[in-house]
Design a protein around this motif. Structure first.
Motif, PDB file in Angstrom:
ATOM      1  N   LEU A  92      -2.674  -5.057 -14.148  1.00  0.00           N
ATOM      2  CA  LEU A  92      -2.555  -6.442 -13.711  1.00  0.00           C
ATOM      3  C   LEU A  92      -1.436  -7.171 -14.459  1.00  0.00           C
ATOM      4  O   LEU A  92      -0.655  -7.921 -13.861  1.00  0.00           O
ATOM      5  CB  LEU A  92      -3.883  -7.178 -13.912  1.00  0.00           C
ATOM      6  CG  LEU A  92      -3.905  -8.650 -13.519  1.00  0.00           C
ATOM      7  CD1 LEU A  92      -3.629  -8.812 -12.032  1.00  0.00           C
ATOM      8  CD2 LEU A  92      -5.230  -9.267 -13.902  1.00  0.00           C
ATOM      9  N   VAL A  93      -1.323  -6.937 -15.747  1.00  0.00           N
ATOM     10  CA  VAL A  93      -0.272  -7.574 -16.549  1.00  0.00           C
ATOM     11  C   VAL A  93       1.100  -7.094 -16.095  1.00  0.00           C
ATOM     12  O   VAL A  93       2.025  -7.898 -15.924  1.00  0.00           O
ATOM     13  CB  VAL A  93      -0.496  -7.308 -18.049  1.00  0.00           C
ATOM     14  CG1 VAL A  93       0.714  -7.728 -18.870  1.00  0.00           C
ATOM     15  CG2 VAL A  93      -1.741  -8.029 -18.539  1.00  0.00           C
ATOM     16  N   GLN A  94       1.260  -5.804 -15.870  1.00  0.00           N
ATOM     17  CA  GLN A  94       2.557  -5.278 -15.441  1.00  0.00           C
ATOM     18  C   GLN A  94       2.960  -5.817 -14.071  1.00  0.00           C
ATOM     19  O   GLN A  94       4.113  -6.186 -13.845  1.00  0.00           O
ATOM     20  CB  GLN A  94       2.533  -3.749 -15.429  1.00  0.00           C
ATOM     21  CG  GLN A  94       2.398  -3.127 -16.801  1.00  0.00           C
ATOM     22  CD  GLN A  94       3.531  -3.502 -17.729  1.00  0.00           C
ATOM     23  OE1 GLN A  94       4.676  -3.660 -17.327  1.00  0.00           O
ATOM     24  NE2 GLN A  94       3.211  -3.656 -19.004  1.00  0.00           N
ATOM     25  N   THR A  95       2.019  -5.889 -13.150  1.00  0.00           N
ATOM     26  CA  THR A  95       2.309  -6.451 -11.830  1.00  0.00           C
ATOM     27  C   THR A  95       2.648  -7.932 -11.940  1.00  0.00           C
ATOM     28  O   THR A  95       3.586  -8.417 -11.297  1.00  0.00           O
ATOM     29  CB  THR A  95       1.105  -6.249 -10.894  1.00  0.00           C
ATOM     30  OG1 THR A  95       0.844  -4.844 -10.782  1.00  0.00           O
ATOM     31  CG2 THR A  95       1.363  -6.824  -9.524  1.00  0.00           C
ATOM     32  N   SER A  96       1.908  -8.646 -12.770  1.00  0.00           N
ATOM     33  CA  SER A  96       2.165 -10.076 -12.961  1.00  0.00           C
ATOM     34  C   SER A  96       3.531 -10.320 -13.578  1.00  0.00           C
ATOM     35  O   SER A  96       4.231 -11.266 -13.196  1.00  0.00           O
ATOM     36  CB  SER A  96       1.078 -10.692 -13.845  1.00  0.00           C
ATOM     37  OG  SER A  96      -0.176 -10.576 -13.241  1.00  0.00           O
ATOM     38  N   LEU A 135       6.399   2.348 -11.413  1.00  0.00           N
ATOM     39  CA  LEU A 135       6.300   3.525 -10.555  1.00  0.00           C
ATOM     40  C   LEU A 135       5.616   4.688 -11.283  1.00  0.00           C
ATOM     41  O   LEU A 135       4.874   5.448 -10.676  1.00  0.00           O
ATOM     42  CB  LEU A 135       7.685   3.947 -10.072  1.00  0.00           C
ATOM     43  CG  LEU A 135       7.739   4.953  -8.939  1.00  0.00           C
ATOM     44  CD1 LEU A 135       7.034   4.412  -7.707  1.00  0.00           C
ATOM     45  CD2 LEU A 135       9.167   5.287  -8.599  1.00  0.00           C
ATOM     46  N   SER A 136       5.824   4.787 -12.597  1.00  0.00           N
ATOM     47  CA  SER A 136       5.240   5.912 -13.327  1.00  0.00           C
ATOM     48  C   SER A 136       3.809   5.644 -13.786  1.00  0.00           C
ATOM     49  O   SER A 136       3.031   6.577 -13.913  1.00  0.00           O
ATOM     50  CB  SER A 136       6.101   6.250 -14.548  1.00  0.00           C
ATOM     51  OG  SER A 136       6.113   5.165 -15.450  1.00  0.00           O
ATOM     52  N   ASN A 137       3.454   4.380 -14.031  1.00  0.00           N
ATOM     53  CA  ASN A 137       2.140   4.089 -14.610  1.00  0.00           C
ATOM     54  C   ASN A 137       1.136   3.481 -13.653  1.00  0.00           C
ATOM     55  O   ASN A 137      -0.048   3.582 -13.871  1.00  0.00           O
ATOM     56  CB  ASN A 137       2.301   3.131 -15.804  1.00  0.00           C
ATOM     57  CG  ASN A 137       3.039   3.785 -16.946  1.00  0.00           C
ATOM     58  OD1 ASN A 137       3.006   4.988 -17.101  1.00  0.00           O
ATOM     59  ND2 ASN A 137       3.711   2.978 -17.734  1.00  0.00           N
ATOM     60  N   GLU A 139      -2.041  -1.812  -6.787  1.00  0.00           N
ATOM     61  CA  GLU A 139      -1.219  -2.600  -7.701  1.00  0.00           C
ATOM     62  C   GLU A 139       0.261  -2.302  -7.519  1.00  0.00           C
ATOM     63  O   GLU A 139       1.100  -3.197  -7.537  1.00  0.00           O
ATOM     64  CB  GLU A 139      -1.619  -2.352  -9.159  1.00  0.00           C
ATOM     65  CG  GLU A 139      -3.006  -2.843  -9.498  1.00  0.00           C
ATOM     66  CD  GLU A 139      -4.080  -1.824  -9.182  1.00  0.00           C
ATOM     67  OE1 GLU A 139      -3.755  -0.694  -8.735  1.00  0.00           O
ATOM     68  OE2 GLU A 139      -5.265  -2.166  -9.368  1.00  0.00           O
ATOM     69  N   ARG A 140       0.591  -1.037  -7.362  1.00  0.00           N
ATOM     70  CA  ARG A 140       1.994  -0.663  -7.159  1.00  0.00           C
ATOM     71  C   ARG A 140       2.502  -1.225  -5.830  1.00  0.00           C
ATOM     72  O   ARG A 140       3.615  -1.733  -5.742  1.00  0.00           O
ATOM     73  CB  ARG A 140       2.153   0.852  -7.183  1.00  0.00           C
ATOM     74  CG  ARG A 140       3.594   1.264  -6.951  1.00  0.00           C
ATOM     75  CD  ARG A 140       3.855   2.735  -7.097  1.00  0.00           C
ATOM     76  NE  ARG A 140       2.804   3.556  -6.530  1.00  0.00           N
ATOM     77  CZ  ARG A 140       2.761   4.862  -6.623  1.00  0.00           C
ATOM     78  NH1 ARG A 140       3.705   5.494  -7.261  1.00  0.00           N
ATOM     79  NH2 ARG A 140       1.797   5.549  -6.089  1.00  0.00           N
TER      80      ARG A 140
END
Length: 116
Positions: A24-28, A72-74, A79-80
């Motif tokens: 969620l943090v990475q997408t945000s 893309l890797s994580n 979410e991606r």
């Protein structure tokens, strides 16, 4: 502010290592940085500030690199998809509402040619 909000509303633990692993943090981050770039580029277009527009473009470059190297890797699944589609739609909005401001000489030439 974004991390504090995600901690409070989404229950993400308020520890940096756990936050950076959160999907969620990475997408945000991706969407928030794209919105910041959109704002900077739209403002720069309205005021004819090429340097600020290129700073927004540099931020978009960072977002795209982050999408391919980190997201893309994580990140898997929904979410991606949200991250890629959200950033893609915002990039289309940037292209429509915030084109590159003209160079100073060209803008001056256009302004003098329009005078009666």
């Amino acid at each position: 502010m974004l991390l504090r909000t995600l901690h409070h509303w989404a229950g993400v633990p308020f520890r940096l290592d756990l936050m950076l692993r959160s999907v969620l943090v990475q997408t945000s981050f991706s969407i928030f940085w794209t919105v910041l770039a959109l704002g900077a580029m739209a403002f720069a277009t309205r005021r004819s500030l090429r340097a600020l527009w290129f700073a927004g473009a540099a931020l978009m470059t960072v977002v795209v690199a982050k999408l391919f190297l980190v997201d893309l890797s994580n990140i898997g699944g929904v979410e991606r998809i949200v991250s890629f589609i959200g950033v893609g739609v915002l990039m289309l909005v940037i292209g429509y509402f915030a084109p590159v401001p003209p160079k100073a000489e060209r803008a001056q030439t256009e302004a003098t040619s329009e005078a009666p």
